[in-house]
Motif scaffolding. Structure first.
Motif, PDB file in Angstrom:
ATOM      1  N   GLU A 239       0.859  -1.179   0.000  1.00 51.43           N
ATOM      2  CA  GLU A 239       0.000   0.000   0.000  1.00 51.43           C
ATOM      3  C   GLU A 239       0.895   1.228   0.000  1.00 51.43           C
ATOM      4  OE1 GLU A 239      -3.426   2.204   2.733  1.00 51.43           O
ATOM      5  OE2 GLU A 239      -2.772   0.157   3.175  1.00 51.43           O
ATOM      6  N   ASN A 240       0.698   2.104  -0.954  1.00 48.31           N
ATOM      7  CA  ASN A 240       1.504   3.313  -1.032  1.00 48.31           C
ATOM      8  C   ASN A 240       1.196   4.212   0.160  1.00 48.31           C
ATOM      9  OD1 ASN A 240       2.756   5.766  -1.725  1.00 48.31           O
ATOM     10  ND2 ASN A 240       2.583   5.269  -3.911  1.00 48.31           N
ATOM     11  N   PRO A 241       2.211   4.498   0.989  1.00 50.64           N
ATOM     12  CA  PRO A 241       1.927   5.315   2.175  1.00 50.64           C
ATOM     13  C   PRO A 241       1.596   6.759   1.839  1.00 50.64           C
ATOM     14  CG  PRO A 241       4.286   4.975   1.937  1.00 50.64           C
ATOM     15  CD  PRO A 241       3.623   4.102   0.901  1.00 50.64           C
ATOM     16  N   GLY A 242       1.967   7.217   0.657  1.00 51.05           N
ATOM     17  CA  GLY A 242       1.684   8.598   0.279  1.00 51.05           C
ATOM     18  C   GLY A 242       2.491   9.577   1.112  1.00 51.05           C
TER      19      GLY A 242
END
Length: 244
Positions: A239-242
């Motif tokens: 999951e891309n942490p952003g």
């Protein structure tokens, strides 16, 4: 003691000596310790010297497409990719692996965009190791770079995957030499080194065990490591942490 059955495995040894065949190679002499163990275990073994092939410098699968007059890499690659085990052998020059060893690693890297039938990088499911000979020092230094390169390309590295022999500091006999400075030696240099013989034996069997386990399991599962699936949008549990 449990019997092991390594029949069906294939190994390729690339002796990255600077000497063309059939010149005597000290590295080949030590590689033969491993070669002979594998043969006795029923493994199909091939030993080649890359210096005997026309291998242009470069990191493309076929350098003829980049203007080279000849490139034997495609035929050598077929042998490499057809083997379950790859062992790179090299002499030490000025504390480093040979220029031929570096060239071979670069050409191995040229295939890094290829994939197997699971969509994994092409060397997944294969085991790699190295054998090094020289005078003075450098075995561990050379092994660090070579084993790093192999694992980065996708080869699996078992415990104790390197072996080598070095002589005393300064000019002197190399591995397997029977005379030096006009004098006959009591025994071939280095061949009775317990440390070298133990490490070479352990390396050989660790490569055989790992290669057999990988082959019996059909390589690595593709869950979480398939370039093909990643490019198609699969992210598994990533999951891309952003940015926060």
């Amino acid at each position: 003691m449990m019997d092991q059955n390594f029949k069906g495995l294939k190994a390729i040894f690339l002796n990255c000596t600077l000497k063309t065949s059939p010149q005597k190679s000290h590295t080949r002499l030590l590689m033969d310790v491993s070669v002979n163990i594998m043969k006795k275990e029923g493994v199909e073994v091939e030993v080649l010297r890359p210096v005997d092939f026309d291998l242009p410098v470069g990191v493309q699968p076929d350098m003829k497409e980049q203007g080279a007059n000849k490139d034997d890499w495609p035929q050598l690659y077929k042998k490499i990719i057809g083997a379950d085990i790859l062992i790179l052998g090299t002499p030490i020059w000025l504390g480093e692996r040979s220029s031929i060893a570096s060239k071979v690693i670069e050409r191995l890297y040229a295939m890094s965009g290829y994939q197997n039938d699971k969509g994994q990088y092409v060397y997944y499911g294969k085991a790699g190791g190295c054998i090094i000979t020289g005078n003075e020092d450098g075995v561990k230094h050379c092994a660090m770079g070579m084993l790093y390169a192999l694992q980065h390309l996708g080869y699996s590295i078992p415990p104790q995957a390197d072996a080598g022999w070095i002589g005393e500091v300064g000019p002197g006999p190399s591995y397997g030499d029977t005379e030096w400075d006009g004098k006959t030696l009591d025994e071939p240099q280095g061949v009775n080194s317990n440390f070298t013989n133990r490490n070479t034996t352990f390396m050989t069997y660790n490569l055989l065990h790992l290669a057999k386990m990988l082959k019996d399991k059909g390589g690595y599962p593709s869950y979480g490591n398939s370039r093909k699936d990643w490019d198609a949008g699969t992210r598994w549990n990533f999951e891309n942490p952003g940015y926060r």
